[in-house]
Design an enzyme around this catalytic site. Sequence first.
Site, PDB file in Angstrom:
ATOM      1  N   PRO A  31       0.847  -1.189   0.000  1.00 49.40           N
ATOM      2  CA  PRO A  31       0.000   0.000   0.000  1.00 49.40           C
ATOM      3  C   PRO A  31       0.883   1.239   0.000  1.00 49.40           C
ATOM      4  O   PRO A  31       1.846   1.308   0.762  1.00 49.40           O
ATOM      5  CB  PRO A  31      -0.779  -0.118   1.318  1.00 49.40           C
ATOM      6  CG  PRO A  31       0.017  -1.026   2.182  1.00 49.40           C
ATOM      7  CD  PRO A  31       0.872  -1.876   1.298  1.00 49.40           C
ATOM      8  N   CYS A 115       2.531   3.130   9.904  1.00 47.17           N
ATOM      9  CA  CYS A 115       2.726   4.474   9.352  1.00 47.17           C
ATOM     10  C   CYS A 115       3.431   5.383  10.370  1.00 47.17           C
ATOM     11  O   CYS A 115       2.991   5.491  11.516  1.00 47.17           O
ATOM     12  CB  CYS A 115       1.385   5.067   8.939  1.00 47.17           C
ATOM     13  SG  CYS A 115       1.575   6.709   8.245  1.00 47.17           S
ATOM     14  N   ASP A 217      13.338  -2.013   1.390  1.00 48.64           N
ATOM     15  CA  ASP A 217      14.515  -2.067   0.513  1.00 48.64           C
ATOM     16  C   ASP A 217      14.480  -3.169  -0.544  1.00 48.64           C
ATOM     17  O   ASP A 217      15.533  -3.675  -0.938  1.00 48.64           O
ATOM     18  CB  ASP A 217      15.798  -2.211   1.348  1.00 48.64           C
ATOM     19  CG  ASP A 217      16.069  -0.978   2.200  1.00 48.64           C
ATOM     20  OD1 ASP A 217      15.441   0.070   1.942  1.00 48.64           O
ATOM     21  OD2 ASP A 217      16.899  -1.072   3.121  1.00 48.64           O
ATOM     22  N   ARG A 240       8.838   1.357  -2.489  1.00 48.49           N
ATOM     23  CA  ARG A 240       9.348   2.506  -3.238  1.00 48.49           C
ATOM     24  C   ARG A 240       9.961   2.094  -4.569  1.00 48.49           C
ATOM     25  O   ARG A 240      10.020   2.901  -5.493  1.00 48.49           O
ATOM     26  CB  ARG A 240      10.364   3.276  -2.384  1.00 48.49           C
ATOM     27  CG  ARG A 240       9.711   4.118  -1.305  1.00 48.49           C
ATOM     28  CD  ARG A 240      10.735   4.696  -0.373  1.00 48.49           C
ATOM     29  NE  ARG A 240      11.463   3.635   0.307  1.00 48.49           N
ATOM     30  CZ  ARG A 240      12.570   3.811   1.006  1.00 48.49           C
ATOM     31  NH1 ARG A 240      13.101   5.007   1.105  1.00 48.49           N
ATOM     32  NH2 ARG A 240      13.152   2.784   1.607  1.00 48.49           N
TER      33      ARG A 240
HETATM   34  C1  LIG Z   1       4.863   7.545  -0.611  1.00 49.47           C
HETATM   35  C2  LIG Z   1       4.665   6.413   0.374  1.00 49.47           C
HETATM   36  C3  LIG Z   1       3.397   6.103   0.815  1.00 49.47           C
HETATM   37  C4  LIG Z   1       3.186   5.062   1.713  1.00 49.47           C
HETATM   38  N1  LIG Z   1       1.907   4.734   2.094  1.00 49.47           N
HETATM   39  C5  LIG Z   1       1.687   3.650   2.878  1.00 49.47           C
HETATM   40  C6  LIG Z   1       0.353   3.243   3.206  1.00 49.47           C
HETATM   41  O1  LIG Z   1      -0.649   3.857   2.807  1.00 49.47           O
HETATM   42  N2  LIG Z   1       0.224   2.138   3.998  1.00 49.47           N
HETATM   43  C7  LIG Z   1       1.305   1.432   4.462  1.00 49.47           C
HETATM   44  O2  LIG Z   1       1.135   0.428   5.160  1.00 49.47           O
HETATM   45  N3  LIG Z   1       2.561   1.798   4.154  1.00 49.47           N
HETATM   46  C8  LIG Z   1       2.758   2.880   3.370  1.00 49.47           C
HETATM   47  N4  LIG Z   1       4.045   3.213   3.029  1.00 49.47           N
HETATM   48  C9  LIG Z   1       5.175   2.345   3.456  1.00 49.47           C
HETATM   49  C10 LIG Z   1       5.498   1.307   2.380  1.00 49.47           C
HETATM   50  O3  LIG Z   1       4.402   0.475   2.104  1.00 49.47           O
HETATM   51  C11 LIG Z   1       6.693   0.418   2.808  1.00 49.47           C
HETATM   52  O4  LIG Z   1       6.380  -0.209   4.015  1.00 49.47           O
HETATM   53  C12 LIG Z   1       7.974   1.223   2.974  1.00 49.47           C
HETATM   54  O5  LIG Z   1       8.145   2.130   1.917  1.00 49.47           O
HETATM   55  C13 LIG Z   1       9.208   0.313   3.084  1.00 49.47           C
HETATM   56  O6  LIG Z   1       9.518  -0.361   1.914  1.00 49.47           O
HETATM   57  P1  LIG Z   1      10.669   0.179   0.881  1.00 49.47           P
HETATM   58  O7  LIG Z   1      11.917   0.384   1.691  1.00 49.47           O
HETATM   59  O8  LIG Z   1      10.795  -0.952  -0.122  1.00 49.47           O
HETATM   60  O9  LIG Z   1      10.135   1.429   0.280  1.00 49.47           O
HETATM   61  C14 LIG Z   1       4.284   4.314   2.187  1.00 49.47           C
HETATM   62  C15 LIG Z   1       5.578   4.636   1.760  1.00 49.47           C
HETATM   63  C16 LIG Z   1       5.786   5.673   0.871  1.00 49.47           C
HETATM   64  C17 LIG Z   1       7.178   5.990   0.410  1.00 49.47           C
END
Ligand SMILES: Cc1cc2nc3c(=O)[nH]c(=O)nc-3n(C[C@H](O)[C@H](O)[C@H](O)COP(=O)(O)O)c2cc1C
Length: 348
Positions: A31, A115, A217, A240
């Site tokens: 999400p 969050c 990551d 991301r």
């Molecule tokens: C722009 C943005 C919006 C996000 N919105 C949500 C969300 O609505 N619900 C949620 O559980 N996590 C949200 N996250 C967190 C991501 O789902 C994820 O847990 C986090 O980015 C870590 O993964 P990554 O390091 O691969 O980006 C959001 C992250 C970003 C950058």
Amino acid sequence: MVSLSPTLQTRLSTPLKIGSFEVKSRVLQSPLSGVTDMVFRRLVRRYAPDSMMYTEMVNATGLHYVKELPKIMEVDPNERPISIQLFDCRPDFLAEAAQMAVAEGADTVDINMGCPVNKITKNGGGSSLLREPETAEAIVRAVVKAVDVPVTVKTRIGWTDKEINILDFAKRMEDAGAEMITVHGRTRSQGYNGNAKWEWIGRVKEILSIPVIANGDIFSVEAAVRCLEQTGADGVMCSRGTLGYPFLVGEVDYFLKTGMELAPPTPVQRLECAREHLQALWEYKGDRGIRQSRKHMTWYAKNFPGAAELRGQLAVIETVEQGLYIIDQAIARLNNNDSFYELALAMN
Ligand SMILES: Cc1cc2nc3c(=O)[nH]c(=O)nc-3n(C[C@H](O)[C@H](O)[C@H](O)COP(=O)(O)O)c2cc1C
């Protein structure tokens, strides 16, 4: 080159079982607030038709008072598997919202307990629930009682480095009736900085019986495989890494199923995807869609000659026609460059 060990391939060859619900992919699209609307999910699903996708997080208190389905909660009847994610700290509001989510077509209901944003945590939602495990348990119990689809939780490893409580917290969620847990390997105070600590995800996997999904990551097929090897998790969730790149979930899924890497999309293919994204956002949300499209468009414009200039132009588009024109010009330039290079190669 990435390689898939036979042990990993065998371990992940069966469907992901979320309670009674089966998903034929071990890669999930996370999400992402402001990103994973129906338009974005449709693009991701084209390359990853079996993967579980999540809506943006929906405020249960808002739903309680407004009683009208917000656009971020809309689900296409044909898009499955789909989870609707909710956030709040009130078990009764979340139970009510979960029923609305199921009526909208959610295959599972996910509760956001990760969050880090102040606006959410100061009202008791998101990652602040890591500090209120009894409330978190009460939430899961109430939602499980209210709906007959699996209830899942997405969280972080703790509030700060000194308060890493994911082992106790995850066990509590399982005992309260959660059917799957996604662990983002960062603390709340890390935000999105520093590395995700995958070792904690591995420890959670060791003590739970429900599926554990690793998050944090996962920016490439190679990272997905490394994370699955290191953590023993039941699946990975991409976040991301999918911004401006809705191909990632499909690339990982294809690799896990076949052991082969898909050729990455060319810059022109990425811009064609951006074009489609822009057009669809306009059709779905009108002017709001254009405003939202600016960030998406700049994420697509990366890693090719002229990308920086293109980002500058796309960041300020006012109309769909303007955006499409700018993208078409960029595609034409890239195609010309390609034929120039091909000609140069042929002449040499
Ligand atoms: C722009 C943005 C919006 C996000 N919105 C949500 C969300 O609505 N619900 C949620 O559980 N996590 C949200 N996250 C967190 C991501 O789902 C994820 O847990 C986090 O980015 C870590 O993964 P990554 O390091 O691969 O980006 C959001 C992250 C970003 C950058």
